[in-house]
Design a protein around this motif. Structure first.
Motif, PDB file in Angstrom:
ATOM      1  N   VAL A 185      -3.069   8.166  -8.951  1.00  0.00           N
ATOM      2  CA  VAL A 185      -1.936   8.127  -9.868  1.00  0.00           C
ATOM      3  C   VAL A 185      -2.136   6.963 -10.835  1.00  0.00           C
ATOM      4  CG1 VAL A 185      -0.312   9.138  -8.220  1.00  0.00           C
ATOM      5  CG2 VAL A 185      -0.590   6.661  -8.298  1.00  0.00           C
ATOM      6  N   GLU A 187      -0.126   4.058 -13.690  1.00  0.00           N
ATOM      7  CA  GLU A 187       1.061   3.414 -14.263  1.00  0.00           C
ATOM      8  C   GLU A 187       0.728   3.072 -15.699  1.00  0.00           C
ATOM      9  OE1 GLU A 187       3.856   1.250 -11.053  1.00  0.00           O
ATOM     10  OE2 GLU A 187       2.024   0.157 -11.556  1.00  0.00           O
ATOM     11  N   LEU A 211       2.820   7.334 -11.380  1.00  0.00           N
ATOM     12  CA  LEU A 211       3.239   7.132  -9.994  1.00  0.00           C
ATOM     13  C   LEU A 211       4.677   7.601  -9.775  1.00  0.00           C
ATOM     14  CD1 LEU A 211       2.949   6.015  -7.130  1.00  0.00           C
ATOM     15  CD2 LEU A 211       3.512   3.746  -8.040  1.00  0.00           C
ATOM     16  N   THR A 231      -1.678   1.945  -0.690  1.00  0.00           N
ATOM     17  CA  THR A 231      -1.947   1.875  -2.125  1.00  0.00           C
ATOM     18  C   THR A 231      -3.147   0.969  -2.366  1.00  0.00           C
ATOM     19  OG1 THR A 231       0.415   2.097  -2.633  1.00  0.00           O
ATOM     20  CG2 THR A 231      -1.011   1.296  -4.396  1.00  0.00           C
ATOM     21  N   ILE A 263      -3.316   6.394  -3.753  1.00  0.00           N
ATOM     22  CA  ILE A 263      -2.175   6.291  -2.841  1.00  0.00           C
ATOM     23  C   ILE A 263      -2.316   7.341  -1.746  1.00  0.00           C
ATOM     24  CG2 ILE A 263      -0.598   5.412  -4.614  1.00  0.00           C
ATOM     25  CD1 ILE A 263       0.704   8.229  -4.636  1.00  0.00           C
TER      26      ILE A 263
END
Length: 270
Positions: A185, A187, A211, A231, A263
């Motif tokens: 994922v 950010e 995320l 994570t 994750i």
């Protein structure tokens, strides 16, 4: 980014090449072979070391994961487990060690070459409670409400319609059953030039969701008890960025992407 069918074709072709070469390196593995024919670019870290995990079969480990989903999957003896994007069978064989003789593990993969390699590994091991099925994660060849645990390792980020994928996971799980997946994922926002690359999509990078968006999608599908168990940050090397981005896009990437992460998340069907 290319359309739905074109993306899937690119991913399938790349993973077919990996299955044929079986070098133990791949799109989500330690060497991003998917990112160009001459690429030997190392991610600083993405996969976990399986060598100490019970049930590990070296021939089935092509280095394509970004975690060890079985670590947090709560698989019990007698469970029926499905592994999405099962590749050469790495996580399937580890799950089989956990379910024992009384359980069953089904691997699903859309790549014929991977299914063939997985069945070769299965034949060598002599397991009769392991099955590999050719199929699409967006339309799983699995009966409704028949599965105790779904696992997946660095695969759902490759699926164009992730909402449909999670809906399929929900459909096949028994009431109260759960999934545990390792995935990539982000950010922040990836530059459009980066996101358009089909090669990098197959490399588990540009197909990744935000995320927060990823977790919200799981909840919207109907799952409860959503929890991130692990994570880890992934740092893309400068050489990779130089290969796929213009100077301006590299600058945009550094300014807009706060982080890329592996994750491992669990959630249960209500």
């Amino acid at each position: 980014m290319e359309n739905h069918d074109s993306i899937k074709k690119t991913v399938k072709n790349k993973y077919s090449e990996i299955a044929a070469s079986a070098k133990g390196k791949g799109c989500c593995g330690p060497i991003t072979d998917c990112c160009g024919t001459n690429s030997n670019i190392e991610f600083t870290m993405i996969g976990d070391d399986y060598k100490s995990v019970d049930g590990y079969v070296p021939e089935a480990d092509l280095g394509l994961g970004c975690g060890v989903p079985t670590e947090f999957a709560g698989i019990k003896p007698g469970d029926v487990v499905v592994d999405l994007g099962s590749g050469a069978g790495n996580d399937v064989f580890i799950a089989r060690n956990l379910v024992g003789e009384s359980g069953m593990v089904i691997g699903v993969d859309m790549t014929e070459a991977m299914i063939e390699k997985a069945n070769q590994n299965k034949s060598k091991l002599g397991y009769d409670n392991v099955e590999f099925r050719l199929g699409d994660i967006e339309n799983l060849p699995v009966d409704d409400s028949s599965i105790d645990v779904v696992i997946s390792n660095c695969v759902l980020n490759l699926v164009p319609d992730k909402r449909k994928a999670f809906s399929e996971i929900y459909r096949i799980l028994k009431p109260g059953a759960h999934f545990c997946v390792s995935d990539v994922v982000i950010e922040g926002e990836m530059p459009e030039e980066f996101r358009r690359s089909a090669e990098l999509y197959a490399g588990c990078v540009t197909g990744s969701l935000q995320l927060d968006e990823y977790i919200e999608l799981i909840r919207q599908t109907g799952f409860g008890n959503v929890e991130i168990k692990k994570t880890r940050r992934i740092d893309l090397p400068e050489e990779l960025l130089e290969n796929y981005l213009s100077e301006q896009a590299r600058e945009d990437y550094k300014n807009s992407v706060k982080g890329i992460y592996s994750i491992t998340v669990v959630a249960s069907k209500k």
